[in-house]
Design a protein around this motif. Structure first.
Motif, PDB file in Angstrom:
ATOM      1  N   LEU A 152      29.461 -16.953  18.713  1.00 32.78           N
ATOM      2  CA  LEU A 152      30.551 -16.072  18.283  1.00 32.78           C
ATOM      3  C   LEU A 152      30.017 -14.650  18.220  1.00 32.78           C
ATOM      4  O   LEU A 152      28.974 -14.395  17.607  1.00 32.78           O
ATOM      5  N   LYS A 153      30.746 -13.734  18.848  1.00 31.23           N
ATOM      6  CA  LYS A 153      30.312 -12.329  18.863  1.00 31.23           C
ATOM      7  C   LYS A 153      31.305 -11.472  18.097  1.00 31.23           C
ATOM      8  O   LYS A 153      32.522 -11.625  18.255  1.00 31.23           O
ATOM      9  N   GLY A 154      30.757 -10.578  17.250  1.00 30.65           N
ATOM     10  CA  GLY A 154      31.599  -9.679  16.484  1.00 30.65           C
ATOM     11  C   GLY A 154      30.773  -8.972  15.424  1.00 30.65           C
ATOM     12  O   GLY A 154      29.547  -8.921  15.519  1.00 30.65           O
ATOM     13  N   THR A 155      31.465  -8.458  14.405  1.00 26.87           N
ATOM     14  CA  THR A 155      30.765  -7.830  13.277  1.00 26.87           C
ATOM     15  C   THR A 155      30.529  -8.918  12.233  1.00 26.87           C
ATOM     16  O   THR A 155      31.461  -9.351  11.561  1.00 26.87           O
ATOM     17  N   ILE A 156      29.283  -9.356  12.140  1.00 29.18           N
ATOM     18  CA  ILE A 156      28.966 -10.551  11.349  1.00 29.18           C
ATOM     19  C   ILE A 156      28.516 -10.134   9.948  1.00 29.18           C
ATOM     20  O   ILE A 156      27.589  -9.330   9.791  1.00 29.18           O
ATOM     21  N   ILE A 157      29.217 -10.675   8.942  1.00 29.40           N
ATOM     22  CA  ILE A 157      28.870 -10.360   7.539  1.00 29.40           C
ATOM     23  C   ILE A 157      28.668 -11.670   6.795  1.00 29.40           C
ATOM     24  O   ILE A 157      29.506 -12.570   6.860  1.00 29.40           O
ATOM     25  N   SER A 158      27.560 -11.761   6.065  1.00 27.23           N
ATOM     26  CA  SER A 158      27.347 -12.950   5.235  1.00 27.23           C
ATOM     27  C   SER A 158      26.711 -12.544   3.907  1.00 27.23           C
ATOM     28  O   SER A 158      26.246 -11.411   3.748  1.00 27.23           O
ATOM     29  N   ALA A 159      26.709 -13.491   2.972  1.00 26.37           N
ATOM     30  CA  ALA A 159      26.217 -13.231   1.607  1.00 26.37           C
ATOM     31  C   ALA A 159      24.951 -14.060   1.360  1.00 26.37           C
ATOM     32  O   ALA A 159      25.023 -15.182   0.885  1.00 26.37           O
ATOM     33  N   PRO A 160      23.775 -13.493   1.679  1.00 25.31           N
ATOM     34  CA  PRO A 160      22.535 -14.270   1.571  1.00 25.31           C
ATOM     35  C   PRO A 160      22.020 -14.400   0.147  1.00 25.31           C
ATOM     36  O   PRO A 160      21.187 -15.258  -0.126  1.00 25.31           O
ATOM     37  N   GLU A 161      22.481 -13.523  -0.741  1.00 21.70           N
ATOM     38  CA  GLU A 161      22.141 -13.675  -2.163  1.00 21.70           C
ATOM     39  C   GLU A 161      23.195 -12.933  -2.976  1.00 21.70           C
ATOM     40  O   GLU A 161      23.952 -12.119  -2.427  1.00 21.70           O
TER      41      GLU A 161
END
Ligand code: GUN
Ligand code: FE
Length: 423
Positions: A6-15
């Motif tokens: 999946l390509k795009g602006t990737i945002i995640s919450a690692p902590e």
């Protein structure tokens, strides 16, 4: 081998409190298992199919760790009474309708579809006391692509006579019948669900505790939600100093236990949760709607408790977890005011973490899009919102938490499978 890219602006919450952001990045999964987030596509995937979502956000999907499926028909209604009166006046009569399997099929089909379309792919969910409707619910969740746990509710006292009730014998027998029939589901598993202490005799609680140990089953219930409820529990269990002990006494208190609300849990009760590894589910909408209180979430986090979020429909009036995250943030600000400005509110990255990574942790996942996690993700477009000037990815995420846009969720993956594409 099946590769998903999946390509795009990737945002995640690692902590807690942190966002990982990769613009024009690649989220790669092999056979449904995340391999990583990469700014440049690794050589080994050259030539593989890339689903390019352009400028859209690629986010973790949500985990809703507390909701009542048979209260879906009363969503947005009947919130003018405190908990115990609300149960009798609204919740129990609504749940009673699920004695009818056809009704259950129709409603649960809609619920499962709405969950997935809203980006919720993992749940801990209460059904009603009805075994057949519970199996229908599990079937609909399984078909829609929702994963997690569902519980047939146990409630052999203080229910609604003639409308919604079960004897102790029925409750035990039906629980066993239900468990025997759960084996067919790949992604939706059973969870023991004593409704709350006032709903269950000691005999039933003891039976459920033994069953949890024998069959290695997780447990969900309610804890310290409302003052009248807490007082009632005190009268029912004079031998217990605090509410939580009524669960602990029967073997229903361990690191797979999920307790909704905990609004009024004091330091001692919170320590008991931390020591046992119990997960607290904060349900801000419900706590406000039925005037339960404002849970001290910041204090719980500071003390090292496991805290996730729940919509708690239909005490909660929002199934959509973007709303639930926003409500948790708002509630934390109310808590700050009540605490004479001494506790910090939840920031947007913190709220986002609670709605995604913290809930996913209950299912054994590492925070964020960690390698090794099953792929639970969604594509979120914000192109129908005004674009007055360029926004950072974090600003775009914040705005998506607060502002609903119909059709913004474009695609959803659950346990590696693409389960929703916007029509
Ligand atoms: N406590 C026992 N049952 C319920 C329920 O259905 N909703 C809420 N919010 N609290 C409960
Ligand atoms: Fe609840």
């Amino acid at each position: 081998m099946a590769v998903t890219i999946l390509k795009g602006t990737i945002i995640s919450a690692p902590e807690l409190g942190k966002l990982d952001i990769t613009e024009n990045g690649y989220l790669v999964a092999e056979n449904g298992v995340i391999q990583g987030v990469f700014p440049v596509l690794p050589e080994q995937y050259a030539g593989a199919n890339v689903e390019d979502y352009g400028d859209a956000l690629i986010l973790q999907s949500f985990a809703d760790l507390h909701l009542h499926a048979p209260q879906y028909p009363m969503l947005g209604m009947g919130m003018d009474l405190p908990l115990l009166d609300w149960l009798n006046a609204y919740a129990f009569p609504t749940e009673a309708r699920f004695a009818d399997p056809d009704y259950a099929r129709e409603i649960y089909h809609k619920l499962a579809k709405e969950l997935v379309a809203g980006g919720t792919t993992r749940v801990c969910m209460f059904s009603s006391l009805h075994t057949d409707a519970t199996l229908i619910l599990m079937d609909e969740l399984e078909k829609a692509g929702v994963t997690g746990y569902v519980g047939k509710v146990n409630m052999d006292r203080n229910a609604a006579p003639g409308v919604l009730e079960e004897t102790t014998e029925e409750s035990k027998r039906e629980t066993l019948r239900w468990l025997d029939a759960c084996g067919d589901f790949a992604h939706v598993k059973p969870m023991l669900t004593p409704r709350f202490t006032p709903s269950c005799t000691n005999e039933l609680m003891a039976f459920l505790g033994k069953l949890a140990a024998e069959r290695d089953l997780p447990v969900q219930s309610h804890l310290s939600e409302n003052d009248a409820e807490i007082e009632w529990v005190r009268q029912l269990h004079p031998d217990c100093q605090q509410y939580w002990e009524t669960y602990a006494k029967y073997g229903l208190w361990n690191d797979r236990t999920v307790m909704a609300h905990c609004v009024w849990s004091d330091e001692r009760e919170r320590k008991a949760m931390r020591d046992a590894g119990v997960t607290v589910v904060h349900c801000a909408d419900s706590n406000q709607n039925i005037c339960s209180g404002v849970a001290p979430v910041r204090v719980m986090l500071n003390e090292g408790l496991k805290v996730a979020l729940g919509s708690d429909i239909a005490g909660g009036d929002h199934l959509n977890m973007f709303d639930v995250v926003a409500s948790a943030i708002r509630a934390s600000k109310a808590r700050r005011i009540l605490d004479s400005w001494e506790t910090d509110f939840l920031t947007v990255p913190e709220g986002w973490y609670l709605g995604t990574s913290a809930g996913a942790a209950y299912f054994g996942e590492q925070p964020g899009f960690a390698a090794g996690n099953p792929l639970h993700a969604m594509v979120l477009a914000d192109d129908t919102l005004p674009q007055p000037h360029p926004l950072t990815p974090a600003e775009r995420l914040e705005r998506c938490v607060y502002l609903r846009q119909p059709g913004a969720v474009r695609a959803v993956w659950s346990a590696g499978r693409k389960v929703f594409t916007a029509g």
